[in-house]
Motif scaffolding. Structure first.
Motif, PDB file in Angstrom:
ATOM      1  N   MET A  28       0.794  -1.101   0.024  1.00  0.00           N
ATOM      2  CA  MET A  28      -0.130  -0.092   0.111  1.00  0.00           C
ATOM      3  C   MET A  28       1.015   1.256  -0.217  1.00  0.00           C
ATOM      4  N   HIS A  29       0.311   2.361  -0.102  1.00  0.00           N
ATOM      5  CA  HIS A  29       0.792   3.567  -0.116  1.00  0.00           C
ATOM      6  C   HIS A  29       0.220   4.398   1.070  1.00  0.00           C
ATOM      7  N   ALA A  30       0.572   5.222   1.676  1.00  0.00           N
ATOM      8  CA  ALA A  30       0.047   5.818   2.637  1.00  0.00           C
ATOM      9  C   ALA A  30       0.586   7.569   2.520  1.00  0.00           C
ATOM     10  N   ARG A  73      -5.039  10.663   6.573  1.00  0.00           N
ATOM     11  CA  ARG A  73      -4.274   9.814   5.988  1.00  0.00           C
ATOM     12  C   ARG A  73      -4.921   8.971   4.900  1.00  0.00           C
ATOM     13  N   MET A  74      -4.403   8.929   3.535  1.00  0.00           N
ATOM     14  CA  MET A  74      -4.969   8.547   2.318  1.00  0.00           C
ATOM     15  C   MET A  74      -4.186   7.438   2.091  1.00  0.00           C
ATOM     16  N   LEU A  75      -4.893   5.967   2.154  1.00  0.00           N
ATOM     17  CA  LEU A  75      -4.287   4.879   1.666  1.00  0.00           C
ATOM     18  C   LEU A  75      -4.669   4.395   0.444  1.00  0.00           C
ATOM     19  N   THR A  76      -3.574   4.109  -0.545  1.00  0.00           N
ATOM     20  CA  THR A  76      -4.144   3.502  -1.654  1.00  0.00           C
ATOM     21  C   THR A  76      -3.415   2.177  -1.753  1.00  0.00           C
ATOM     22  N   ILE A  77      -4.390   1.137  -2.196  1.00  0.00           N
ATOM     23  CA  ILE A  77      -4.078  -0.265  -2.059  1.00  0.00           C
ATOM     24  C   ILE A  77      -4.436  -1.057  -3.339  1.00  0.00           C
ATOM     25  N   LEU A  78      -3.962  -1.675  -4.266  1.00  0.00           N
ATOM     26  CA  LEU A  78      -3.929  -2.131  -5.451  1.00  0.00           C
ATOM     27  C   LEU A  78      -4.235  -3.590  -5.157  1.00  0.00           C
ATOM     28  N   VAL A  79      -5.576  -4.155  -5.476  1.00  0.00           N
ATOM     29  CA  VAL A  79      -5.926  -5.749  -5.240  1.00  0.00           C
ATOM     30  C   VAL A  79      -6.374  -6.177  -6.498  1.00  0.00           C
ATOM     31  N   GLN A  80      -6.567  -7.614  -6.453  1.00  0.00           N
ATOM     32  CA  GLN A  80      -7.538  -8.379  -7.144  1.00  0.00           C
ATOM     33  C   GLN A  80      -8.710  -8.340  -7.186  1.00  0.00           C
ATOM     34  N   ASP A  81      -9.705  -8.314  -8.070  1.00  0.00           N
ATOM     35  CA  ASP A  81     -10.993  -7.866  -7.858  1.00  0.00           C
ATOM     36  C   ASP A  81     -11.749  -8.895  -6.789  1.00  0.00           C
ATOM     37  N   GLY A  82     -10.983 -10.289  -6.610  1.00  0.00           N
ATOM     38  CA  GLY A  82     -11.906 -11.115  -5.465  1.00  0.00           C
ATOM     39  C   GLY A  82     -11.369 -10.600  -4.113  1.00  0.00           C
ATOM     40  N   ASP A  83     -10.496  -9.799  -4.057  1.00  0.00           N
ATOM     41  CA  ASP A  83     -10.167  -9.255  -2.543  1.00  0.00           C
ATOM     42  C   ASP A  83     -10.741  -8.173  -2.096  1.00  0.00           C
ATOM     43  N   VAL A  84     -11.477  -7.443  -3.065  1.00  0.00           N
ATOM     44  CA  VAL A  84     -11.803  -5.936  -3.039  1.00  0.00           C
ATOM     45  C   VAL A  84     -12.982  -6.035  -1.485  1.00  0.00           C
ATOM     46  N   GLU A  85     -13.814  -7.025  -1.525  1.00  0.00           N
ATOM     47  CA  GLU A  85     -14.773  -6.920  -0.351  1.00  0.00           C
ATOM     48  C   GLU A  85     -14.132  -7.346   0.976  1.00  0.00           C
ATOM     49  N   LYS A  86     -12.987  -8.057   1.126  1.00  0.00           N
ATOM     50  CA  LYS A  86     -12.500  -8.406   2.580  1.00  0.00           C
ATOM     51  C   LYS A  86     -11.450  -7.268   2.683  1.00  0.00           C
TER      52      LYS A  86
END
Length: 126
Positions: A28-30, A73-86
């Motif tokens: 992630m980035h913060a 604080r702004m967090l940016t997180i890149l995830v696979q589509d299946g991980d979005v909900e969790k």
């Protein structure tokens, strides 16, 4: 792929990072940001956080300029589509206190990603 952008309270960053690591999300980035929602700013919540030097300095700077912006604080997180909900549910679980200013989460599609070092592209680059 999706990009999750979470704007949260400053005092919740470490707890959020740990909770995300516990579910296997470490990348992630913060960023330090200043902002406000569309509602009237409730400065009593900031007072509850204590008189941490950083909070006081940023708040005083914002008030002096008339901006009335709150440090976040702004967090940016890149995830696979299946991980979005969790990921979204984890961020909500850690940051939800029931007060104005608990934060916002945005989910946006990512069309492509490239790893500069190896040239990998798409999901392999994540």
């Amino acid at each position: 792929m999706k990009e999750i952008i979470a704007v949260i309270r400053m005092n919740k960053v470490n707890t959020t990072k740990k909770a995300l690591a516990d579910i296997g999300i470490c990348g992630m980035h913060a960023m330090k940001v200043m902002g406000r929602g569309k509602m009237q700013v409730d400065f009593s919540i900031i007072n509850e956080l204590g008189t941490k030097e950083e909070i006081g300095g940023l708040l005083a700077e914002g008030l002096a300029q008339g901006a009335r912006l709150i440090p976040k604080r702004m967090l940016t997180i890149l995830v696979q589509d299946g991980d979005v909900e969790k990921v979204v549910n984890t961020i909500i679980k850690v940051n939800k206190e029931g007060h104005k200013g608990d934060g916002k989460i945005f989910v946006a599609p990512v069309l492509d990603a490239l790893r500069i070092r190896t040239g990998e592209q798409g999901e392999a680059a994540v």
